[in-house]
Write a protein that holds these residues in place. Structure first.
Motif, mmCIF file in Angstrom:
data_model
loop_
_atom_site.group_PDB
_atom_site.id
_atom_site.type_symbol
_atom_site.label_atom_id
_atom_site.label_comp_id
_atom_site.label_asym_id
_atom_site.label_seq_id
_atom_site.Cartn_x
_atom_site.Cartn_y
_atom_site.Cartn_z
ATOM 1 N N TYR A 1 -8.588 8.675 2.626
ATOM 2 C CA TYR A 1 -8.393 7.301 2.457
ATOM 3 C C TYR A 1 -7.730 6.608 1.442
ATOM 4 C CZ TYR A 1 -11.798 7.490 6.409
ATOM 5 O OH TYR A 1 -12.183 7.742 7.627
ATOM 6 N N TYR A 2 -7.950 7.214 0.270
ATOM 7 C CA TYR A 2 -7.202 6.867 -1.038
ATOM 8 C C TYR A 2 -5.535 6.965 -0.981
ATOM 9 C CZ TYR A 2 -5.953 6.613 -6.114
ATOM 10 O OH TYR A 2 -5.422 6.085 -7.254
ATOM 11 N N ASP A 3 -5.360 8.235 -0.499
ATOM 12 C CA ASP A 3 -4.289 8.762 -0.346
ATOM 13 C C ASP A 3 -3.386 7.839 0.753
ATOM 14 O OD1 ASP A 3 -4.478 10.650 -2.273
ATOM 15 O OD2 ASP A 3 -4.816 12.283 -0.575
ATOM 16 N N LYS A 4 -3.861 7.443 1.782
ATOM 17 C CA LYS A 4 -3.316 6.699 2.921
ATOM 18 C C LYS A 4 -3.002 5.251 2.350
ATOM 19 C CE LYS A 4 -4.322 5.268 7.800
ATOM 20 N NZ LYS A 4 -3.151 6.044 8.347
ATOM 21 N N ALA A 5 -4.023 4.570 1.612
ATOM 22 C CA ALA A 5 -3.747 3.369 0.763
ATOM 23 C C ALA A 5 -2.701 3.468 0.019
ATOM 24 C CB ALA A 5 -5.224 3.028 0.230
ATOM 25 N N GLN A 6 -2.650 4.656 -0.837
ATOM 26 C CA GLN A 6 -1.418 4.461 -1.751
ATOM 27 C C GLN A 6 -0.047 4.776 -1.221
ATOM 28 O OE1 GLN A 6 -1.931 7.844 -4.567
ATOM 29 N NE2 GLN A 6 -1.788 6.499 -6.122
ATOM 30 N N THR A 7 -0.003 5.134 0.035
ATOM 31 C CA THR A 7 1.304 5.249 0.656
ATOM 32 C C THR A 7 1.762 3.921 1.490
ATOM 33 O OG1 THR A 7 0.784 7.644 1.675
ATOM 34 C CG2 THR A 7 2.524 6.420 2.853
ATOM 35 N N LYS A 8 0.716 3.234 1.910
ATOM 36 C CA LYS A 8 0.942 1.754 2.109
ATOM 37 C C LYS A 8 1.489 0.869 1.232
ATOM 38 C CE LYS A 8 -1.418 1.977 6.792
ATOM 39 N NZ LYS A 8 -2.337 1.102 7.836
ATOM 40 N N PHE A 9 0.705 1.228 0.124
ATOM 41 C CA PHE A 9 1.201 0.610 -1.096
ATOM 42 C C PHE A 9 2.341 0.573 -1.404
ATOM 43 C CE2 PHE A 9 1.199 0.139 -5.858
ATOM 44 C CZ PHE A 9 0.661 -1.352 -5.969
ATOM 45 N N HIS A 10 2.890 1.908 -1.582
ATOM 46 C CA HIS A 10 4.286 2.323 -1.971
ATOM 47 C C HIS A 10 5.209 1.641 -0.991
ATOM 48 C CE1 HIS A 10 2.814 4.143 -5.579
ATOM 49 N NE2 HIS A 10 2.330 5.154 -4.896
ATOM 50 N N GLU A 11 5.042 1.592 0.164
ATOM 51 C CA GLU A 11 5.811 0.964 1.243
ATOM 52 C C GLU A 11 5.875 -0.338 1.196
ATOM 53 O OE1 GLU A 11 3.894 1.785 5.019
ATOM 54 O OE2 GLU A 11 4.447 4.034 5.099
ATOM 55 N N LEU A 12 4.945 -1.032 0.534
ATOM 56 C CA LEU A 12 5.006 -2.570 0.332
ATOM 57 C C LEU A 12 5.695 -2.890 -0.988
ATOM 58 C CD1 LEU A 12 1.597 -4.034 1.157
ATOM 59 C CD2 LEU A 12 3.695 -3.940 2.814
ATOM 60 N N GLU A 13 5.643 -2.172 -1.848
ATOM 61 C CA GLU A 13 6.255 -2.337 -3.197
ATOM 62 C C GLU A 13 7.868 -1.934 -2.876
ATOM 63 O OE1 GLU A 13 4.898 0.203 -6.508
ATOM 64 O OE2 GLU A 13 4.227 -1.646 -7.385
ATOM 65 N N SER A 14 8.162 -1.278 -2.044
ATOM 66 C CA SER A 14 9.770 -1.029 -2.022
ATOM 67 C C SER A 14 10.379 -2.108 -1.239
ATOM 68 C CB SER A 14 9.806 0.358 -1.070
ATOM 69 O OG SER A 14 9.457 0.084 0.270
ATOM 70 N N LYS A 15 9.764 -2.960 -0.754
ATOM 71 C CA LYS A 15 10.410 -4.275 -0.137
ATOM 72 C C LYS A 15 10.836 -5.225 -1.100
ATOM 73 C CE LYS A 15 7.347 -3.747 4.368
ATOM 74 N NZ LYS A 15 8.495 -3.459 4.961
#
Length: 546
Positions: free
Chosen positions: A56-70
């Motif tokens: 779940y941590y890895d999944k959360a990190q992936t979503k976090f980086h997706e938002l950071e790229s916006k």
């Protein structure tokens, strides 16, 4: 034919729930091939380990980086970004501490160190918050599961069970639960849903199974659906997820459903069954009597993960009756979940249940799941326990009855009673009369004193904001608790909720309820918002609780 009974998330995983063991024992006594799976406890056990949380941590990190790229985030994405960043910030701390935290809760020594226990539960709660952030805005705790989709709307529920982005259970069920459920080629799957927090997870589970093998007959049961008979019979789309629903008590109905699927027993002769036939929803005869509780076998806990519950000792639930012997509280609809009248189990049978389970599972810890044990039953059972020199510890719900004496408190304590829960609700005589509680303040203090002197912990439940309750009456309750803290060991409280089928709901004018808010889209609701023309408003009640 193999029948598998499933208990889905979300429910607090500290001990088994009684629905599956009761049904399993009854079916086994009638020579049925049946097994039971506590998916709720297995889910929490799988999630709250280092390897589980890392996913779940890895999944959360992936979503976090997706938002950071916006380049820019909308207000809603800003909220998600905050939730994800918070989870990532404490992620390593939680992941590295989660297994030690579980060990503390299950330790017979560390569990009783209040600081260690508090910190351990805090870590587990942060673990659930971390897992939830990966499916934002969904939120899983030990006490609830909330999604953007409302569990009170059938259309939202049907969306939720297919929402892979926000439903935390779909992937887990597909990867871990489904293989275990399909093993042995069951012909019938029964899913027990006893609380609204299980509705979306439970129907998600049904949906996953139905997609994997449409031939399996999926039956849903539990008190949630008993309270929604009229609504379920009008909501055809839900029957794309399951095949039938059993309402009220399920033993006889489930046995006959097995016979129907096994050898053609006429489905029309199955009581309490709702099913789809062609384009129509059929509601069979609803039983008015319920099961004979003295003919039911001792609950069977075989197959449940008894070593995985979050408790230092195995705690076994038992039931001394069906229904509520008082059954008059105007705010309560508990009795609606049962067929027939209040039915106590014979004390000798009840004692034998406890003795059998003690010997079989090598435990001496029990909880009574009754809405309230009568002083007659609780006294007679205590006498048997004392006479047989049985060494057990137990807790139960009871009532502030005038027959509860100091001598009874001493006998309960000698028989192993450690804690009693009492529904006081209010310390104002007028409000108590409106609630039809049938108790007097003078008995409350006496019984709390009897419990304290006997070494029994007395915990009180309170309700604020009951229709017509005033500020001064609410203050009277608070003052009563504070001034008698030497006798009252602990208490918990909440605000009044207008529940479906309660006497207040059915007779709103008698309780100064001027308007009940209903919406055709909210077709699975077990409670309603309302306006009250006298007494505390909803906002006032929130202020009192704060």
């Amino acid at each position: 034919m193999l029948t598998k009974l499933l208990f889905p998330p979300q429910w607090i995983p500290t001990q088994p729930y009684l629905s599956l063991p009761s049904l399993t024992a009854f079916l086994k006594a009638n020579n049925c091939n049946v097994s039971q799976i506590d998916i709720n406890t297995s889910f929490y056990d799988h999630l709250l380990i280092k390897k589980g949380l890392q996913v779940y941590y890895d999944k959360a990190q992936t979503k976090f980086h997706e938002l950071e790229s916006k380049k820019e985030l909308s207000p809603e994405f800003q909220k998600q970004y905050a939730a994800l960043s918070s989870s990532i910030l404490f992620g390593d701390y939680v992941i590295n501490g989660v297994e030690d935290a579980k060990n503390i809760i299950k330790s017979k020594e560390d569990f009783y160190d209040i600081e260690k226990l508090f910190n351990a539960f805090k870590i587990l709660e942060l673990g659930l918050k971390l897992a939830s952030s990966a499916y934002y805005p969904s939120n899983l705790t030990f006490h609830s599961y909330d999604m953007r989709h409302s569990c009170r709307k059938s259309l939202d529920v049907l969306e939720a069970i297919n929402d892979r982005e926000e439903n935390i259970f779909i992937e887990y069920f597909e990867k871990y639960t489904l293989p275990e459920v399909l093993e042995g080629n069951p012909g019938l799957i029964g899913i027990s849903i006893i609380n609204i927090s299980q509705l979306i997870p439970g129907l998600t589970l049904a949906n996953v199974i139905k997609k994997a093998d449409p031939k399996i007959h999926i039956n849903i049961g539990g008190s949630v659906f008993t309270r929604l008979i009229n609504e379920i019979s009008k909501t055809k789309d839900l029957f794309s997820v399951f095949d039938s629903v059993i309402v009220h008590e399920g033993e006889t109905a489930l046995l006959r459903l097995i016979k129907h699927l096994d050898n053609g027993f006429d489905i029309r002769d199955i009581p309490n069954l709702i099913y789809k036939k062609g384009p129509e929803i059929i509601v069979n005869r609803l039983s008015s009597s319920g099961e004979d509780i003295n003919l039911l076998p001792t609950p069977c806990f075989d197959g449940l993960p008894l070593d995985k519950y979050l408790s230092p000792e195995l705690v076994i639930p038992v039931l001394s009756s069906r229904g509520c012997y008082w059954n008059r509280c105007t705010f309560c609809d508990h009795g609606f979940g049962y067929s027939g009248k209040y039915r106590p189990r014979d004390v000798d049978l009840l004692f034998n249940d406890i003795k059998t389970l003690t010997n079989k599972h090598k435990t001496k810890f029990f909880t009574f799941q009754d809405e309230g044990l009568s002083t007659k039953i609780i006294g007679a059972l205590s006498d048997r326990i004392i006479d047989e020199k049985m060494d057990i510890s137990w807790l139960a719900d009871s009532r502030f009855e005038s027959s509860f004496s100091h001598e009874l408190g001493s006998r309960l304590s000698q028989a192993g009673c450690k804690m009693l829960y009492f529904g006081l609700e209010s310390a104002n005589e007028r409000v108590l009369k409106c609630m039809d509680k049938g108790i007097k303040k003078e008995n409350v203090l006496k019984i709390c004193r009897f419990c304290k002197e006997s070494g029994i912990w007395a915990h009180l439940f309170l309700i604020f904001g009951f229709p017509t309750e005033t500020h001064s009456e609410a203050r009277e309750t608070m003052d009563f608790i504070l001034h008698n803290s030497d006798k009252i060991r602990s208490m918990s409280f909440g605000s009044f909720q207008l529940t479906k089928h309660s006497k207040v709901y059915e007779n709103p004018d008698n309780f100064s309820i001027s308007k009940i808010y209903k919406d055709d889209a909210i077709d699975l609701s077990l409670w309603y918002d309302c306006d009250i023309s006298a007494g505390l408003s909803k906002k006032d009640t929130e202020g009192v609780i704060q």
